[in-house]
Design a protein around this motif. Structure first.
Motif, mmCIF file in Angstrom:
data_model
loop_
_atom_site.group_PDB
_atom_site.id
_atom_site.type_symbol
_atom_site.label_atom_id
_atom_site.label_comp_id
_atom_site.label_asym_id
_atom_site.label_seq_id
_atom_site.Cartn_x
_atom_site.Cartn_y
_atom_site.Cartn_z
ATOM 1 N N ALA A 164 0.818 -1.218 0.000
ATOM 2 C CA ALA A 164 0.000 0.000 0.000
ATOM 3 C C ALA A 164 0.850 1.266 0.000
ATOM 4 C CB ALA A 164 -0.938 0.000 1.213
ATOM 5 N N ALA A 165 2.053 1.202 0.589
ATOM 6 C CA ALA A 165 2.896 2.391 0.700
ATOM 7 C C ALA A 165 3.406 2.867 -0.652
ATOM 8 C CB ALA A 165 4.079 2.110 1.624
ATOM 9 N N TYR A 166 3.487 1.986 -1.633
ATOM 10 C CA TYR A 166 3.996 2.400 -2.930
ATOM 11 C C TYR A 166 3.133 1.938 -4.104
ATOM 12 C CZ TYR A 166 6.654 -1.571 -1.045
ATOM 13 O OH TYR A 166 7.042 -2.700 -0.360
ATOM 14 N N LEU A 167 1.890 1.606 -3.851
ATOM 15 C CA LEU A 167 0.963 1.269 -4.928
ATOM 16 C C LEU A 167 0.098 2.489 -5.241
ATOM 17 C CD1 LEU A 167 -0.471 -0.634 -6.883
ATOM 18 C CD2 LEU A 167 -1.911 -1.391 -4.967
ATOM 19 N N THR A 168 0.199 2.950 -6.469
ATOM 20 C CA THR A 168 -0.645 4.052 -6.935
ATOM 21 C C THR A 168 -1.630 3.477 -7.942
ATOM 22 O OG1 THR A 168 1.170 5.625 -6.667
ATOM 23 C CG2 THR A 168 -0.677 6.304 -8.058
ATOM 24 N N ALA A 169 -2.895 3.460 -7.585
ATOM 25 C CA ALA A 169 -3.916 2.857 -8.448
ATOM 26 C C ALA A 169 -5.123 3.792 -8.545
ATOM 27 C CB ALA A 169 -4.344 1.501 -7.905
ATOM 28 N N THR A 170 -5.729 3.807 -9.726
ATOM 29 C CA THR A 170 -6.916 4.629 -9.971
ATOM 30 C C THR A 170 -8.001 3.755 -10.584
ATOM 31 O OG1 THR A 170 -5.538 6.583 -10.366
ATOM 32 C CG2 THR A 170 -7.816 6.669 -11.134
ATOM 33 N N ALA A 171 -9.133 3.719 -9.906
ATOM 34 C CA ALA A 171 -10.289 2.975 -10.415
ATOM 35 C C ALA A 171 -11.328 3.969 -10.901
ATOM 36 C CB ALA A 171 -10.862 2.076 -9.316
ATOM 37 N N GLY A 172 -11.950 3.670 -12.043
ATOM 38 C CA GLY A 172 -12.971 4.560 -12.591
ATOM 39 C C GLY A 172 -14.036 3.761 -13.315
#
Length: 346
Positions: A170-178
């Protein structure tokens, strides 16, 4: 009785007086504990917990400023020099101030920064594994977008939270849901934050030790070597709880508790001396054939006694002295190493 007294007196003279050194884990480090330890004039060494030496401090440690330590882990003793773990250290000081509503002075401690190539390698390997597993989970999530498992954006966000937590990324996961405006299906983009990964990697292999040892008696390398000696004591705790375990007793007075502990310590001393005698006699070899389940094994007190447990003693009768019948080859070998003649019992 005179023989016992003489033996105990000789043992006391041999042992001499030793300064007590308390080595604990990071839970030992709190202001009240350290204040009381220092006040009692007890020397201690313990790893610094993250609240006192955070990862950010470790990440800026200078490896070039650290000096090598002449230490080889037992697991590396038989390996070529280029495959052994190495340790480097340097030190500064750290001040522990009393927390709010706690009385006491500021405490100045030595802080030893330690870099271990073994720890660094383990951290890199663990991070690579969790990134690989998280990548697999994220790819499966992407393939399942719009199915009954992930029909909408909310389900995707929930799954992302689970992946970040269970894979510890979680500290380095960049995720975008749309949601796709044309099809109404959920969408997903993701990547690992390389700057966050680099910041974590900068601290690989580093940890800090806190101590109040006098620098004149132990430099930074000496502190680490003393700390590494903890494992020898911890292995003996296993002997306390295992081969030397006694039935639970209710004792009314402290002096009886002290007496029981003294007896157990004497038993542990004999246990250790037997182990040491056998290991010294077989050196430079490290194992005895057939000692454990018919296979070569490093001699321990427990295995030595286990191998000798099947021996029999024929009691003395009349003018015939007590006799131990001829032991098995393994038992005979152990008795020779211990310099005990089974045909001449004391």
């Amino acid at each position: 009785m005179s023989q016992v007294t003489g033996a105990m007196t000789a043992l006391k003279d041999m042992a001499g007086q030793r300064r007590f050194l308390l080595i604990g884990d990071s839970k030992l480090i709190s202001y009240p504990n350290v204040r009381d330890i220092v006040g009692a004039k007890v020397a201690f060494i313990a790893p610094a917990p993250k609240q006192h030496v955070p990862v950010g401090v470790l990440a800026v440690c200078d490896l070039d400023a650290a000096v090598p330590v002449d230490y080889t882990a037992r697991r590396d003793a038989g390996k070529p020099a280029d495959r052994r773990g190495t340790w480097r250290v340097y030190e500064d000081t750290m001040v522990m101030s009393p927390p709010r509503r706690t009385a006491g002075p500021d405490l100045t401690l030595r802080r030893i920064f330690v870099h271990s190539t073994v720890r660094a390698g383990a951290a890199q390997s663990a991070r690579a594994k969790k990134l690989t597993r998280a990548t697999g989970d994220l790819d499966r999530l992407r393939r399942g977008l719009g199915t009954r498992h992930y029909p909408d954006e909310a389900a995707v966000r929930n799954r992302l939270a689970v992946i970040g937590r269970t894979r510890r990324v979680a500290a380095y996961l960049t995720a975008t849901a749309g949601t796709d405006a044309a099809t109404g299906k959920p969408t997903l983009t993701w990547e690992f934050d390389q700057s966050a990964l680099a910041a974590e990697a900068a601290a690989d292999g580093w940890y800090a030790l806190l101590t109040n040892l006098d620098p004149a008696g132990a430099d930074a390398a000496g502190v680490l070597q003393r700390f590494k000696g903890q494992e020898a004591s911890e292995r003996r705790y296993g002997n306390y709880k295992g081969p030397l375990a006694v039935a639970p007793l209710f004792l009314k007075h402290n002096r009886r508790i002290e007496a029981l502990i003294t007896v157990i310590c004497l038993a542990l001393l004999v246990f250790c001396l037997i182990e040491r005698q056998v290991r010294t006699q077989i050196a430079p070899a490290a194992k005895i054939p057939g000692l454990y389940a018919g296979q070569p094994a490093r001699p321990t007190g427990w295995l030595i006694f286990l191998a000798l447990a099947g021996m029999r003693l024929i009691p003395a009768t009349g003018d015939q002295p007590a006799v131990i019948p001829r032991p098995t080859p393994l038992q005979q070998r152990l008795l020779e190493l211990l310099e005990v003649d089974p045909l001449k019992p004391p």
